[in-house]
Design an enzyme around this catalytic site. Structure first.
Site, mmCIF file in Angstrom:
data_model
loop_
_atom_site.group_PDB
_atom_site.id
_atom_site.type_symbol
_atom_site.label_atom_id
_atom_site.label_comp_id
_atom_site.label_asym_id
_atom_site.label_seq_id
_atom_site.Cartn_x
_atom_site.Cartn_y
_atom_site.Cartn_z
ATOM 1 N N ASP A 65 -6.246 -6.923 3.952
ATOM 2 C CA ASP A 65 -5.746 -5.334 4.219
ATOM 3 C C ASP A 65 -5.756 -4.807 5.661
ATOM 4 O O ASP A 65 -6.989 -4.663 5.989
ATOM 5 C CB ASP A 65 -6.616 -4.314 2.952
ATOM 6 C CG ASP A 65 -6.000 -3.081 3.199
ATOM 7 O OD1 ASP A 65 -5.204 -2.773 3.736
ATOM 8 O OD2 ASP A 65 -6.557 -2.190 2.320
ATOM 9 N N MET A 118 -12.377 3.842 -1.097
ATOM 10 C CA MET A 118 -13.114 4.052 0.250
ATOM 11 C C MET A 118 -13.781 5.420 0.195
ATOM 12 O O MET A 118 -13.649 6.328 0.736
ATOM 13 C CB MET A 118 -12.060 4.113 1.394
ATOM 14 C CG MET A 118 -11.520 2.700 1.423
ATOM 15 S SD MET A 118 -10.277 2.742 2.795
ATOM 16 C CE MET A 118 -8.739 2.761 1.835
ATOM 17 N N ASP A 126 -4.899 3.352 -2.069
ATOM 18 C CA ASP A 126 -5.961 3.784 -1.025
ATOM 19 C C ASP A 126 -6.423 5.093 -1.458
ATOM 20 O O ASP A 126 -5.700 6.059 -1.325
ATOM 21 C CB ASP A 126 -5.628 3.744 0.358
ATOM 22 C CG ASP A 126 -5.119 2.311 0.712
ATOM 23 O OD1 ASP A 126 -6.271 1.580 0.692
ATOM 24 O OD2 ASP A 126 -4.235 2.099 1.210
ATOM 25 N N MET A 141 -9.404 7.865 -0.577
ATOM 26 C CA MET A 141 -10.437 7.936 0.549
ATOM 27 C C MET A 141 -11.148 9.285 0.259
ATOM 28 O O MET A 141 -10.581 10.607 0.008
ATOM 29 C CB MET A 141 -9.765 8.244 1.732
ATOM 30 C CG MET A 141 -8.841 6.806 2.131
ATOM 31 S SD MET A 141 -8.150 6.858 3.646
ATOM 32 C CE MET A 141 -6.830 5.682 3.529
ATOM 33 N N SER A 197 0.802 -1.276 -0.021
ATOM 34 C CA SER A 197 -0.157 0.026 0.019
ATOM 35 C C SER A 197 0.878 1.261 -0.124
ATOM 36 O O SER A 197 1.591 1.253 1.064
ATOM 37 C CB SER A 197 -0.938 -0.133 1.140
ATOM 38 O OG SER A 197 -1.418 1.158 1.377
#
Length: 237
Positions: free
Chosen positions: A182, A79, A42, A44, A15
């Site tokens: 994760d 996300m 990732d 978000m 990540s």
């Protein structure tokens, strides 16, 4: 339509949330050179999760480092509260796989079809408090499922061992499904996750913070491969 009739292999997806953001491009190039299969990105929105992270221009910039070579796999973990909104842009800027959360939409199958129509693989994630069986109606349409072993939104959290029953059930019911975990993964917790049946590992802090990244990635891969081999041996008995 079924995507899971294939042989399992270990996949290590560090990540980049834990990468050196002062030298992000260099860090991503290095992590591939040290043996990573994918990079995990990732994204978000500050709404579905209480944090804001990497945006679309970062995906575009990182993709340009590899001359838009699709062999460098960008695993985009969305996300976000409105996952349908970003499919076209993530595809345009170089995403390889679009992982959305079950909890963020009521139109799961339509979203999977949209992702595929933009030439990306489709994956679905669930938060720790979501029942694993909500995934079952969609698994034949998915390339991967993601079981969160921390609450999504921040890196460096402690691995939640009590999520392993979800992975065990999935692996029992779907022997050839790519199952990603994760959250809190390192050379110790990967043994627990891989024994439960996970074969795709997201590891941030433990890889990017390692003094010997190649060794750490190798240890993660070897743990998964050992369990894959064990399962093959048991199935032949």
């Amino acid at each position: 339509m079924c995507k899971i009739h294939k042989e399992l292999v270990p996949i290590i997806a560090p990540s980049i949330l834990s990468a050196d953001f002062n030298n992000l491009g260099r860090s991503v190039v290095e992590i591939y050179s040290k043996g990573a299969n994918w990079i995990h990105i990732d994204i978000m929105d500050g709404h579905f999760v209480p944090n804001i992270s990497i945006g679309l221009p970062v995906i575009k910039s990182l993709r340009s480092l590899f001359d838009n070579d699709s062999r460098f796999f960008f695993d985009c973990h969305m996300m976000v509260s409105n996952p349908e909104q970003w499919v076209e842009s993530v595809s345009k800027f170089g995403g390889s796989q679009y992982t959305f959360h079950y909890e963020t939409t009521e139109n799961h199958l339509e979203l999977i079809k949209l992702i595929n129509s933009k030439n990306m693989k489709a994956a679905m994630a669930i938060k720790p408090d979501t029942d694993v069986e909500v995934l079952y109606p969609f698994i034949e349409y998915l390339d991967m499922v993601l079981i969160m072993t921390v609450e999504p939104g921040f890196g460096g959290q402690k691995f939640m061992n009590n999520m392993m029953h979800k992975i065990e059930k999935l692996r029992s019911d779907f022997p050839n499904l790519d199952i990603q975990v994760d959250g809190g993964l390192d050379v110790n917790t990967v043994k627990i996750a891989s024994k439960s049946g996970a074969n795709v590992i997201v590891a941030g802090t433990s890889v990017f913070g390692s003094k010997d990244k190649e060794k750490t990635i190798g240890q993660l891969r070897n743990s998964i491969q050992s369990e894959i081999d064990n399962r093959k041996s048991q199935s032949k008995l």
